[in-house]
Enzyme design. Structure first.
Site, PDB file in Angstrom:
ATOM      1  N   ASP A 121     -61.602 -13.808  36.984  1.00  0.00           N
ATOM      2  CA  ASP A 121     -60.653 -13.688  38.088  1.00  0.00           C
ATOM      3  C   ASP A 121     -61.092 -14.590  39.229  1.00  0.00           C
ATOM      4  O   ASP A 121     -62.287 -14.828  39.416  1.00  0.00           O
ATOM      5  CB  ASP A 121     -60.595 -12.231  38.575  1.00  0.00           C
ATOM      6  CG  ASP A 121     -59.371 -11.945  39.438  1.00  0.00           C
ATOM      7  OD1 ASP A 121     -59.326 -12.419  40.594  1.00  0.00           O
ATOM      8  OD2 ASP A 121     -58.451 -11.255  38.966  1.00  0.00           O
TER       9      ASP A 121
ATOM     10  N   ALA B 239     -65.904  -3.542  43.365  1.00  0.00           N
ATOM     11  CA  ALA B 239     -66.424  -3.261  42.028  1.00  0.00           C
ATOM     12  C   ALA B 239     -65.726  -4.128  40.989  1.00  0.00           C
ATOM     13  O   ALA B 239     -66.367  -4.646  40.070  1.00  0.00           O
ATOM     14  CB  ALA B 239     -66.248  -1.782  41.693  1.00  0.00           C
ATOM     15  N   TYR B 240     -64.414  -4.289  41.136  1.00  0.00           N
ATOM     16  CA  TYR B 240     -63.668  -5.161  40.227  1.00  0.00           C
ATOM     17  C   TYR B 240     -64.207  -6.586  40.302  1.00  0.00           C
ATOM     18  O   TYR B 240     -64.498  -7.208  39.277  1.00  0.00           O
ATOM     19  CB  TYR B 240     -62.187  -5.133  40.603  1.00  0.00           C
ATOM     20  CG  TYR B 240     -61.341  -6.140  39.858  1.00  0.00           C
ATOM     21  CD1 TYR B 240     -60.777  -5.827  38.622  1.00  0.00           C
ATOM     22  CD2 TYR B 240     -61.100  -7.408  40.392  1.00  0.00           C
ATOM     23  CE1 TYR B 240     -60.003  -6.751  37.932  1.00  0.00           C
ATOM     24  CE2 TYR B 240     -60.335  -8.339  39.706  1.00  0.00           C
ATOM     25  CZ  TYR B 240     -59.782  -8.011  38.495  1.00  0.00           C
ATOM     26  OH  TYR B 240     -59.030  -8.931  37.817  1.00  0.00           O
ATOM     27  N   ALA B 241     -64.361  -7.109  41.524  1.00  0.00           N
ATOM     28  CA  ALA B 241     -64.832  -8.483  41.698  1.00  0.00           C
ATOM     29  C   ALA B 241     -66.238  -8.656  41.144  1.00  0.00           C
ATOM     30  O   ALA B 241     -66.554  -9.669  40.511  1.00  0.00           O
ATOM     31  CB  ALA B 241     -64.783  -8.875  43.176  1.00  0.00           C
TER      32      ALA B 241
ATOM     33  N   LYS C 179     -66.202  -8.602  37.292  1.00  0.00           N
ATOM     34  CA  LYS C 179     -65.625  -9.856  36.791  1.00  0.00           C
ATOM     35  C   LYS C 179     -66.617 -11.010  36.987  1.00  0.00           C
ATOM     36  O   LYS C 179     -66.687 -11.921  36.147  1.00  0.00           O
ATOM     37  CB  LYS C 179     -64.306 -10.156  37.502  1.00  0.00           C
ATOM     38  CG  LYS C 179     -63.142  -9.309  37.036  1.00  0.00           C
ATOM     39  CD  LYS C 179     -62.701  -9.676  35.617  1.00  0.00           C
ATOM     40  CE  LYS C 179     -61.410  -8.979  35.231  1.00  0.00           C
ATOM     41  NZ  LYS C 179     -60.919  -9.394  33.888  1.00  0.00           N
TER      42      LYS C 179
END
Length: 237
Positions: free
Chosen positions: A136, A148-150, A153
């Site tokens: 991403d 957390a997503y970043a 990824k």
């Protein structure tokens, strides 16, 4: 085309589904994973796409999927790690479990699948075998609301380098890092205008640009260990 199928995790909707359908139209065999039954799954099956349920939120679920995949196929032409969970950060009691789920989906599942399915890639008779990680844009930028997503990824992006070094020259390992590619149902024009303004190209391009990027990696024998940005020039803003 290749007699060995291409596996796309999370391939039942949005970008994954578009790529799966385009690959089938181009003559490839495709396997997709999905989390829950929905009408779209039957539509994929009618196109000849093999569908396998998978729960990547636990190590047991990941390993169970790998066992069932190996019982289904003897070789793979490519693995596209597209499964993702766009969960926002939480400051509540579930913050830890949310992070753990994102870690398992974005990092542990690709890590274990790459390790355990190397033999399936090596068994492919085609001159090129690939692993593609869908990361991403925010992996290199961070995110105020999806830390957390970043972070997970970004971990997947780093795994690209490690597996590219481990598996060269037999298997090429690369990543695609998209920014906003598609709008969601219900997004209004105000949101669309704000989204377009984030990139130098000032557009929401649609999923075709991801398929073009995937085909570039699948068709190029001399590229490994790279992350291909597909962000419309957001770094220029």
């Amino acid at each position: 085309m290749s007699a060995s199928p291409i596996l796309i995790t999370g391939g039942a909707q949005r970008l994954g589904r578009h790529c799966a359908e385009r690959l089938v139209a181009d003559g490839h065999k495709v396997i997709v994973t999905y989390r829950r039954e929905r009408p779209e799954i039957d539509a994929l099956r009618q196109q000849g796409i093999v569908t396998l349920s998978a729960d990547f939120s636990s190590e047991a679920g990941i390993l169970d999927f790998i066992d069932r995949l190996k019982a289904q196929v003897r070789s793979l032409r490519a693995i596209v790690h597209n499964a993702s969970d766009w969960a926002p950060d939480s400051s509540g009691d579930d913050a830890g479990s949310n992070f753990e789920r994102l870690f398992r989906v974005h990092m542990q599942a690709p890590y274990l699948i790459n390790l355990h399915c190397r033999e399936l890639l090596n068994a492919c008779s085609e001159p090129q075998r690939d692993i593609v990680h869908m990361t991403d844009y925010v992996a290199s930028k961070g995110s105020k609301k999806h830390a957390a997503y970043a972070a997970t990824k970004a971990g997947l992006d780093n795994l690209t380098l490690s597996f590219a070094a481990m598996y060269a020259p037999d298997v090429q390992v690369n990543a695609i890092a998209p920014a906003l590619i598609m709008l969601n149902e219900g997004d209004d024009e105000a949101y669309a205008a704000k989204a377009r303004a984030k990139s130098a190209m000032a557009m929401v391009p649609g999923p075709g640009v991801i398929y073009q990027s995937l085909r570039y990696l699948l068709d190029n024998r001399y590229v490994t260990g790279i992350t291909l940005p597909v962000d419309g020039g957001r770094h220029l803003r």
